[in-house]
Design a protein around this motif. Sequence first.
Motif, mmCIF file in Angstrom:
data_model
loop_
_atom_site.group_PDB
_atom_site.id
_atom_site.type_symbol
_atom_site.label_atom_id
_atom_site.label_comp_id
_atom_site.label_asym_id
_atom_site.label_seq_id
_atom_site.Cartn_x
_atom_site.Cartn_y
_atom_site.Cartn_z
ATOM 1 N N ARG A 278 0.864 -1.174 0.000
ATOM 2 C CA ARG A 278 0.000 0.000 0.000
ATOM 3 C C ARG A 278 0.909 1.235 0.000
ATOM 4 N N VAL A 279 1.035 1.850 -1.168
ATOM 5 C CA VAL A 279 1.990 2.942 -1.345
ATOM 6 C C VAL A 279 1.256 4.264 -1.550
ATOM 7 N N SER A 280 1.709 5.298 -0.862
ATOM 8 C CA SER A 280 1.145 6.635 -1.020
ATOM 9 C C SER A 280 1.543 7.203 -2.381
ATOM 10 N N GLU A 281 0.548 7.720 -3.125
ATOM 11 C CA GLU A 281 0.854 8.331 -4.427
ATOM 12 C C GLU A 281 1.692 9.597 -4.254
ATOM 13 N N LYS A 282 1.543 10.250 -3.120
ATOM 14 C CA LYS A 282 2.246 11.519 -2.897
ATOM 15 C C LYS A 282 3.708 11.307 -2.508
ATOM 16 N N SER A 283 3.939 10.413 -1.517
ATOM 17 C CA SER A 283 5.308 10.243 -1.016
ATOM 18 C C SER A 283 6.031 9.055 -1.642
ATOM 19 N N GLY A 284 5.263 8.106 -2.182
ATOM 20 C CA GLY A 284 5.867 6.898 -2.732
ATOM 21 C C GLY A 284 6.262 5.908 -1.662
ATOM 22 N N ARG A 285 5.908 6.173 -0.409
ATOM 23 C CA ARG A 285 6.260 5.290 0.704
ATOM 24 C C ARG A 285 5.080 4.372 1.060
ATOM 25 N N GLU A 286 5.429 3.208 1.656
ATOM 26 C CA GLU A 286 4.406 2.260 2.081
ATOM 27 C C GLU A 286 3.644 2.832 3.279
ATOM 28 N N VAL A 287 2.302 2.615 3.280
ATOM 29 C CA VAL A 287 1.443 3.134 4.352
ATOM 30 C C VAL A 287 0.958 1.969 5.214
ATOM 31 N N PRO A 288 1.226 1.970 6.508
ATOM 32 C CA PRO A 288 0.743 0.897 7.391
ATOM 33 C C PRO A 288 -0.777 0.947 7.528
ATOM 34 N N TRP A 289 -1.366 -0.211 7.865
ATOM 35 C CA TRP A 289 -2.818 -0.312 7.952
ATOM 36 C C TRP A 289 -3.420 0.703 8.926
ATOM 37 N N GLU A 290 -2.736 0.942 10.056
ATOM 38 C CA GLU A 290 -3.310 1.842 11.074
ATOM 39 C C GLU A 290 -3.468 3.272 10.579
#
Length: 311
Positions: free
Chosen positions: A47-59
């Motif tokens: 699950r990657v943020s389109e803005k930062s390109g980093r993975e987003v944890p479920w919480e």
Amino acid sequence: MPRAIWKGSITFGLVNIPVGLYSAEKRQEMQFHLLDKRDQSPVRYKRVSEKSGREVPWENIVRGYEYEEGHYVILSDQDLKRANPEATQTVDILDFVDAEEISPVYFDKPYYLAPDKKGTKSYALLRETLTKSGKVGIAKVVIRTRQYLSALLPQGDVLILNLLRFAHELRDAGELEVPHGKAGVSDRELEMAERLVEGMVAEWDPDKYRDNYENDLMTLIEKRVKSGDTAAVETPVPRRQEGNVVDLMALLKRSVEVSGEKGKPEKAGKKAKTAAKSTAKPAGTTSRAKPAAKRTAKTAKSHKSPARKSA
């Protein structure tokens, strides 16, 4: 005891029956992993943020509705319930209809309904009423974030809630090119087809039907593992022959004959005749036939398991 997906109540008129909703399905599909073709390493979803390109944890993930491009309304589970508390907590029966009036194309997914301790008598009352009347309750229910049309029907001691498709979700069958009426089928062909059906009539036993394809696929997998050939192998898949004009009557006759032969004991005279024919020496034959005892011994020897080597 399985875990309830949803807890609420069945309502019709002024009657309220507290119930829990349980899945009636137990899917056992074969699980496959996505692999990198080059080195067979597992491929994972992230699950990657389109803005930062980093993975987003479920919480940190929330549910949002886009009301304008790039602008969202954030909705929590409580918001979904707060929108219409009654709709999210009830199986609201709208009508009672004859069971046979519902076309099979409307049925989608089954659930079990079970009463809580306070609703056992009213649950039994509704179940027995539906059984005796032959009626089905047509209801609306919200599961998770969607409202469904559903059919409430009895099966033994249990009430089934079968989700239905709305009429607008079904395509018009009139768009298909299908034969109308008998379409040239003769009375004789119809009679033969009816005989074939009669010969295949059986009691409905769902336990006798199994997923043969999964068994065949596992056989292929085990064969590949045993041979050590686990990499992908591109082999052409044989195409089915296009249907040509066939003699329908001949096929029906043969099908009826095969259906009638199944389960029929072989006559003793026919067995004896076949055995005599197989052992008789054809005229003009010069090759020597081996005695039956020797052939049997040789056959048994060829099937004998090889001796296990000692360690």
